[in-house]
Motif scaffolding. Structure first.
Motif, mmCIF file in Angstrom:
data_model
loop_
_atom_site.group_PDB
_atom_site.id
_atom_site.type_symbol
_atom_site.label_atom_id
_atom_site.label_comp_id
_atom_site.label_asym_id
_atom_site.label_seq_id
_atom_site.Cartn_x
_atom_site.Cartn_y
_atom_site.Cartn_z
ATOM 1 N N GLU A 182 0.815 -1.212 0.000
ATOM 2 C CA GLU A 182 0.000 0.000 0.000
ATOM 3 C C GLU A 182 0.850 1.264 0.000
ATOM 4 O OE1 GLU A 182 -0.043 -2.035 2.714
ATOM 5 O OE2 GLU A 182 -1.760 -3.327 2.321
ATOM 6 N N SER A 183 2.147 1.116 0.257
ATOM 7 C CA SER A 183 3.014 2.295 0.260
ATOM 8 C C SER A 183 3.167 2.827 -1.157
ATOM 9 C CB SER A 183 4.394 1.915 0.787
ATOM 10 O OG SER A 183 4.489 2.205 2.132
ATOM 11 N N GLY B 247 -10.575 11.353 -0.785
ATOM 12 C CA GLY B 247 -10.398 10.262 0.162
ATOM 13 C C GLY B 247 -9.120 9.479 0.004
ATOM 14 N N ASP C 198 6.501 9.536 5.111
ATOM 15 C CA ASP C 198 7.028 8.499 6.003
ATOM 16 C C ASP C 198 7.767 7.404 5.234
ATOM 17 O OD1 ASP C 198 5.975 9.770 8.226
ATOM 18 O OD2 ASP C 198 4.119 8.603 8.235
ATOM 19 N N SER C 199 7.208 7.053 4.084
ATOM 20 C CA SER C 199 7.774 5.914 3.333
ATOM 21 C C SER C 199 9.164 6.219 2.807
ATOM 22 C CB SER C 199 6.876 5.553 2.152
ATOM 23 O OG SER C 199 5.667 5.050 2.614
ATOM 24 N N ALA D 149 -5.867 10.481 0.110
ATOM 25 C CA ALA D 149 -4.832 10.816 1.091
ATOM 26 C C ALA D 149 -5.287 12.086 1.780
ATOM 27 C CB ALA D 149 -3.499 11.051 0.409
ATOM 28 N N ALA D 150 -5.271 12.035 3.098
ATOM 29 C CA ALA D 150 -5.768 13.200 3.812
ATOM 30 C C ALA D 150 -4.894 14.407 3.521
ATOM 31 C CB ALA D 150 -5.783 12.925 5.298
ATOM 32 N N LYS D 151 -3.658 14.146 3.104
ATOM 33 C CA LYS D 151 -2.772 15.255 2.807
ATOM 34 C C LYS D 151 -3.163 15.920 1.492
ATOM 35 C CE LYS D 151 1.687 14.752 3.650
ATOM 36 N NZ LYS D 151 3.006 14.125 3.638
ATOM 37 N N LEU E 108 -3.404 24.648 3.948
ATOM 38 C CA LEU E 108 -4.609 25.223 3.348
ATOM 39 C C LEU E 108 -4.559 26.748 3.339
ATOM 40 C CD1 LEU E 108 -7.365 22.902 4.791
ATOM 41 C CD2 LEU E 108 -6.525 23.007 2.447
ATOM 42 N N PRO F 62 0.413 21.196 10.869
ATOM 43 C CA PRO F 62 -1.014 20.979 10.672
ATOM 44 C C PRO F 62 -1.440 21.281 9.231
ATOM 45 C CG PRO F 62 -0.617 22.355 12.591
ATOM 46 C CD PRO F 62 0.687 22.193 11.897
ATOM 47 N N VAL F 63 -2.446 20.577 8.773
ATOM 48 C CA VAL F 63 -2.904 20.762 7.389
ATOM 49 C C VAL F 63 -3.478 22.166 7.193
ATOM 50 C CG1 VAL F 63 -5.295 19.947 7.551
ATOM 51 C CG2 VAL F 63 -3.987 19.481 5.491
#
Lengths: 367, 369
Positions: A102-103, A352, A133-134, A354-356, A331, A326-327
């Protein structure tokens, strides 16, 4: 071990370079020249002249150029593999070893390049802990398997005095490791030279982004973004500023494509583009008339670098990245920047996947 | 089998005379600081569920723990808490903090920036980050945190750690005074409840168990549990129901959370910082070799027959370490079972089947000498 594969990928790099040279001779555009330089560096990376470092895309490449090592981003290795059609087989090898399917495919592919023997002998691997992270995990694994030094910059989430100090101290340590490879530690003259080229490229990137922001849809799309993403590898090298200068001259003289009946829309593109064969971007641009004219990865968010304070300058550059923390920070930045710069009628839609990732898009209006 | 996430009522509503509770998610949150501020640290433990609410806000490619916590928060499970501390453990946690600020709002969330690295630079940065947390907690408590408060909290936490380590040793003995399941239940008390209550309740029975834990008996397969943060009670229940003894674990929701003491002298904040940096590392930290080494040490210390390593789907931090870990286990001749769970009830059944097969394999191996 893997000599055949290593020989083959080296040949692939050179073949891509030769093909690109021929193309460049036919159509001498700045876009082609940047592509050519990327392939030239890739080919050098397979050579034996200077120490070679595989780095994550967010690593401050000026630090590597100041040491005179040859850097290559793992993400670029992945795209080169995709361009050569080698990625599917390589990814299946990484998946079979148990790495997380999934990475993201970029970092799985750079690890797969090692497993398949596609990488040249490396002297070090460099990564950062921020934004992805990956990236850090994949590159650490790669360094361990190769038995080479792993240089990691742990980037805090906020720009504070302590965060800067923390990064500066890590860069001093990294400098020691790199000096062991290059045989020298950069002096004032090195930093002045590297930062002068980097700052000069930065000025031109700002100008290019302003041009892209006002050009009609169809003039600048993924191809332009890709060239600017590739340029990040050359920040600090002398060859980059004139190439970007040429690019800036080409934009105003490029006519928009004839209207094929579809309205043309201009998009701000977040994160990265797909590079696998048969991806949807040509359909999106040419058939649907949706053109990514600005993108997050090539946005100039950092201040000019100061050669009198090299490590602190690079630390600030990393900490200024709007993707950190923070996102809401991201934004806020996009709300200000994309609205003001592009005069778009735009909307922000969380997706949906990636929350980023947030999609910022809207039709272009002439001012 | 009752394998659901705890109901939203699991976090008790606070009455007037109760101390305020501060929730935390990652084992890097120093409970000492929360206790020193007069708060009761309460781990948001055992949440593992996906709900419509969380799936409408978070990507489905985030782990079931983050989904479970968000879903519970959306249902008001944490309304009684005074604050929640979220560490920048991974991207999923950072985005959980974002959503908490935008959607949950109360209780407020504090973001704690835990270094990925080691060494003196990381330590200095971590000390600074903890001082930010101290100031936040002081605002929350409406009073300064004195050094004596922190020293008292360190003493309580160290005592808790000693007690957990004593229980941990008991479960590793051949004829155990405490089963793996009971041990895990006591750990939940230490995670979620008041530490002093945990200490007073566990003291008399610890003596009883120590007396019972002598002699020799039949030896079912002895296993070490590794993997991702998870509801350890349910994991151990499933494993021991298959005829095994879980004799150790390396989970941050298990014994690893209690594995190293804080030095009780010198600069208290720095002493706390050092403990959290120097304890057995999780998969997130840079330098995965010690992550692997810690599991290996636990296997050797407890003379375990094998390792069960359940991971939560989409926990990339742990999954990136898995191939190296599996290779080391193979090299050492230690039977190793990786099971991927998705947080659904169905995945427990699959896990049970695989553990049963694993146990058979270990028994065959034992029989063969």
């Amino acid at each position: 071990m893997h000599y055949r594969e290593r020989f083959m990928i080296s040949l692939v790099a050179r073949a891509l370079l030769t093909g690109n040279k021929l193309k460049t001779w036919r159509r001498d555009s700045a876009l082609d020249a940047i592509q050519h330089e990327t392939l030239r560096l890739l080919a050098h990376w397979y050579g034996r002249k200077r120490p070679k470092v595989l780095a994550g895309f967010f690593f401050p490449v000026e630090l590597l150029h100041a040491h005179g090592v040859i850097p290559m981003f793992g993400e670029f290795v992945a795209t080169a593999m995709a361009a050569a059609g080698l990625e599917k087989n390589a990814l299946s090898v990484a998946d079979a070893e148990g790495f997380p399917v999934e990475s993201c495919a970029f970092h799985r592919a750079s690890l797969a390049a090692l497993l398949k023997g596609y990488l040249p002998p490396l002297d070090a691997v460099a990564a950062t802990t921020h934004l992805c992270d990956s990236q850090c995990k994949a590159l650490e694994e790669l360094a361990v398997r190769l038995g080479v030094p792993f240089i990691v910059l742990d980037v805090p989430q906020e720009d504070t005095a302590e965060a800067r100090t923390y990064l500066v101290r890590q860069m001093e340590e990294a400098d020691g490791v790199l000096a062991g490879l290059s045989g020298k530690s950069p002096g004032c003259a090195d930093w002045r030279r590297v930062f002068a080229f980097s700052n000069s490229a930065r000025d031109r990137m700002l100008r290019l982004n302003a041009l892209r922001a006002t050009a009609p849809a169809g003039v600048c799309g993924k191809e332009m973004a890709t060239a600017l993403i590739q340029s990040q590898l050359f920040l600090g090298l002398e060859m980059l500023p004139p190439l970007l200068e040429r690019l800036a001259l080409e934009i105003p003289s490029t006519p928009p494509p004839p209207d094929g009946g579809h309205p043309k829309y201009r998009l701000v593109w977040l994160l990265t583009f797909p590079y696998f064969k048969g991806n949807f971007i040509p359909f999106m641009e040419q058939t649907l008339g949706l053109w990514p004219v600005l993108d997050e990865l090539t946005h100039v968010f950092w201040d000019p670098l100061d050669p009198e304070r090299p490590y602190e300058s690079l630390a600030v550059k990393m900490l200024q990245n709007p993707g950190l923390g923070p996102v809401d920070r991201r934004l806020r930045w996009w709300n200000t920047w994309s609205g003001r710069q592009t005069r778009m009628v735009w909307s922000i839609i969380p997706i949906g996947d990636a929350a980023k990732a947030w999609v910022v898009c809207g039709p272009w209006r002439s001012s | 089998m009752d394998v659901r996430a705890p109901s939203p009522g699991a976090c008790r509503t606070r009455s007037q005379d109760e101390v305020p509770a501060v929730g935390w998610l990652c084992s890097a949150v120093p409970e000492e600081l929360l206790i020193a501020a007069g708060a009761e640290p309460r781990r948001l433990y055992g949440y593992e569920a996906r709900g419509e609410g969380s799936e409408s806000l978070l990507p489905t490619t985030f782990c079931a723990y983050v989904h479970g916590v968000l879903q519970a928060a959306l249902q008001g499970a944490f309304a009684s808490l005074a604050a929640v501390v979220v560490v920048n453990s991974c991207d999923a946690m950072r985005r959980l903090a974002d959503l908490w600020q935008r959607q949950i709002k109360e209780p407020p969330v504090f973001r704690l920036d835990f270094p990925f690295g080691f060494g003196s630079a990381a330590e200095d940065y971590w000390v600074a980050a903890l001082k930010h947390l101290v100031r936040y907690l002081e605002d929350l408590a409406g009073r300064p945190i004195k050094d004596s408060d922190l020293q008292g909290a360190i003493a309580v936490m160290n005592e808790t750690r000693r007690r957990v380590m004593a229980l941990d040793r008991l479960r590793a003995q051949p004829l155990r005074g405490i089963s793996g399941v009971d041990y895990s239940r006591w750990l939940v008390k230490a995670f979620v409840g008041d530490k002093r209550r945990f200490l007073s309740q566990s003291a008399p029975i610890l003596a009883e168990w120590e007396a019972a834990a002598n002699g020799a008996g039949p030896a079912p397969p002895r296993l070490v549990l590794g993997g991702c943060a998870a509801d350890t009670v349910h994991l151990v229940q499933v494993m021991e129901a298959c005829g095994t003894q879980v004799v150790a674990d390396t989970l941050c929701t298990g014994s690893r959370h209690f594995d190293t003491l804080v030095e009780e002298w010198g600069d208290s904040v720095r002493a706390v910082a050092r403990r959290y940096l120097r304890r057995a590392p999780c998969a997130r930290r840079v330098d995965g070799s010690d992550f692997v080494g810690h599991l290996l040490r636990r296997v050797r210390e407890t003379r375990a027959d094998g390792v069960v390593f359940p991971t939560l789907k989409f926990c990339d931090m742990v999954r990136w370490r898995l191939p190296r870990l599996a290779a080391v286990m193979a090299q050492e001749g230690i039977p190793f079972l990786h099971v991927e769970r998705d947080g659904s009830a169905a995945s427990w059944g699959q896990m049970q089947t695989r553990i049963q097969a694993f146990v058979e394999m270990i028994e065959t191996r034992r029989a063969a000498g």
